[in-house]
Write a protein that holds these residues in place. Structure first.
Motif, PDB file in Angstrom:
ATOM      1  N   PRO A   1       0.814  -1.219   0.000  1.00  0.00           N
ATOM      2  CA  PRO A   1       0.000   0.000   0.000  1.00  0.00           C
ATOM      3  C   PRO A   1       0.849   1.271   0.000  1.00  0.00           C
ATOM      4  O   PRO A   1       0.451   2.290  -0.561  1.00  0.00           O
ATOM      5  CB  PRO A   1      -0.825  -0.104   1.292  1.00  0.00           C
ATOM      6  N   GLY A   2       2.030   1.202   0.595  1.00  0.00           N
ATOM      7  CA  GLY A   2       2.932   2.353   0.565  1.00  0.00           C
ATOM      8  C   GLY A   2       3.475   2.613  -0.823  1.00  0.00           C
ATOM      9  O   GLY A   2       3.636   3.758  -1.235  1.00  0.00           O
ATOM     10  N   LEU A   3       3.758   1.527  -1.561  1.00  0.00           N
ATOM     11  CA  LEU A   3       4.275   1.665  -2.927  1.00  0.00           C
ATOM     12  C   LEU A   3       3.176   2.002  -3.923  1.00  0.00           C
ATOM     13  O   LEU A   3       3.428   2.682  -4.918  1.00  0.00           O
ATOM     14  CB  LEU A   3       4.963   0.358  -3.357  1.00  0.00           C
ATOM     15  N   MET A   4       1.974   1.472  -3.672  1.00  0.00           N
ATOM     16  CA  MET A   4       0.841   1.664  -4.580  1.00  0.00           C
ATOM     17  C   MET A   4      -0.370   2.120  -3.770  1.00  0.00           C
ATOM     18  O   MET A   4      -1.262   1.310  -3.500  1.00  0.00           O
ATOM     19  CB  MET A   4       0.551   0.363  -5.328  1.00  0.00           C
ATOM     20  N   PRO A   5      -0.408   3.385  -3.374  1.00  0.00           N
ATOM     21  CA  PRO A   5      -1.492   3.844  -2.490  1.00  0.00           C
ATOM     22  C   PRO A   5      -2.890   3.728  -3.096  1.00  0.00           C
ATOM     23  O   PRO A   5      -3.873   3.653  -2.363  1.00  0.00           O
ATOM     24  CB  PRO A   5      -1.133   5.300  -2.191  1.00  0.00           C
ATOM     25  N   ASP A   6      -2.997   3.680  -4.409  1.00  0.00           N
ATOM     26  CA  ASP A   6      -4.309   3.577  -5.044  1.00  0.00           C
ATOM     27  C   ASP A   6      -4.795   2.140  -5.197  1.00  0.00           C
ATOM     28  O   ASP A   6      -5.908   1.909  -5.673  1.00  0.00           O
ATOM     29  CB  ASP A   6      -4.296   4.255  -6.420  1.00  0.00           C
ATOM     30  N   LEU A   7      -3.980   1.183  -4.800  1.00  0.00           N
ATOM     31  CA  LEU A   7      -4.360  -0.223  -4.917  1.00  0.00           C
ATOM     32  C   LEU A   7      -5.456  -0.538  -3.904  1.00  0.00           C
ATOM     33  O   LEU A   7      -5.299  -0.306  -2.695  1.00  0.00           O
ATOM     34  CB  LEU A   7      -3.147  -1.127  -4.666  1.00  0.00           C
ATOM     35  N   ALA A   8      -6.560  -1.064  -4.396  1.00  0.00           N
ATOM     36  CA  ALA A   8      -7.676  -1.419  -3.513  1.00  0.00           C
ATOM     37  C   ALA A   8      -7.277  -2.588  -2.614  1.00  0.00           C
ATOM     38  O   ALA A   8      -6.514  -3.467  -3.025  1.00  0.00           O
ATOM     39  CB  ALA A   8      -8.899  -1.792  -4.341  1.00  0.00           C
ATOM     40  N   ASN A   9      -7.805  -2.597  -1.395  1.00  0.00           N
ATOM     41  CA  ASN A   9      -7.493  -3.671  -0.459  1.00  0.00           C
ATOM     42  C   ASN A   9      -7.917  -5.028  -1.011  1.00  0.00           C
ATOM     43  O   ASN A   9      -7.225  -6.028  -0.807  1.00  0.00           O
ATOM     44  CB  ASN A   9      -8.145  -3.417   0.900  1.00  0.00           C
ATOM     45  N   ASN A  10      -9.033  -5.092  -1.733  1.00  0.00           N
ATOM     46  CA  ASN A  10      -9.454  -6.363  -2.340  1.00  0.00           C
ATOM     47  C   ASN A  10      -8.421  -6.872  -3.336  1.00  0.00           C
ATOM     48  O   ASN A  10      -8.191  -8.079  -3.440  1.00  0.00           O
ATOM     49  CB  ASN A  10     -10.816  -6.227  -3.017  1.00  0.00           C
ATOM     50  N   ASP A  11      -7.796  -5.967  -4.065  1.00  0.00           N
ATOM     51  CA  ASP A  11      -6.751  -6.384  -5.011  1.00  0.00           C
ATOM     52  C   ASP A  11      -5.517  -6.878  -4.274  1.00  0.00           C
ATOM     53  O   ASP A  11      -4.873  -7.834  -4.705  1.00  0.00           O
ATOM     54  CB  ASP A  11      -6.390  -5.231  -5.942  1.00  0.00           C
TER      55      ASP A  11
END
Length: 169
Positions: free
Chosen positions: A40-50
């Motif tokens: 999440p730090g590297l890809m803040p827009d990544l949804a938790n489901n993903d």
């Protein structure tokens, strides 16, 4: 470092279990990145489901490589033709269910989750059978494998039991 070390050992020894181990290490690293706060730090827009999809798929790959490692590390005579075919089938069903969860969730998520945990239960049962056969045959490699892998396998069994609601959080 562990990945590169084992890859270099493989280039010298050409033992197939080392490639399985390297694959397992990569899958474990992907899981560690996806299950920690790093992804999440590297890809803040990544949804938790993903992120959860990545977790499920990477753990499926860890399990597939672990089965392949056991099959290539333990002496070949321990694995009958039927057991070799079963190892392929068990690994394939684990991978298919991990991919199914990654591609289809949240559709039928409870069913997918149960099938996923069942596939790990089948994988653990397969390894238990291989271990019993190996110990009965006096395999030193089987004893070494059981000793070295008993903690991760026990935790996997507890996680499967938790997945079916048999063990609390």
């Amino acid at each position: 470092a562990l990945f590169f070390y084992n890859l270099m050992i493989w280039t010298a020894l050409r033992q197939s279990y080392l490639l399985s181990y390297c694959g397992m290490l990569v899958a474990i690293m992907v899981y560690a990145v996806s299950s920690s706060g790093l992804l999440p730090g590297l890809m803040p827009d990544l949804a938790n489901n993903d992120r959860l999809r990545i977790n499920y798929l990477s753990l499926s790959l860890v399990a597939c490589f672990a089965l392949a490692f056991a099959r290539t590390f333990i002496e070949p005579h321990i694995f009958t033709r039927g057991m070799r075919l079963a190892a392929t089938a068990v690994g394939a069903q684990m991978l298919v269910l991990g991919l199914s969860f990654a591609l289809l969730a949240p559709w039928q998520i409870k069913l997918l989750d149960n099938l996923y945990f069942a596939s790990f239960g089948i994988g653990l049962a397969y390894l238990a059978l291989a271990f019993v056969r190996g110990v009965r045959a006096g395999s030193i490699y089987t004893r070494l494998y059981v000793l070295s892998w008993s903690a991760p396998l026990l935790l996997s069994a507890v996680r499967v039991a938790h997945g079916f609601g048999l063990v609390p959080q």
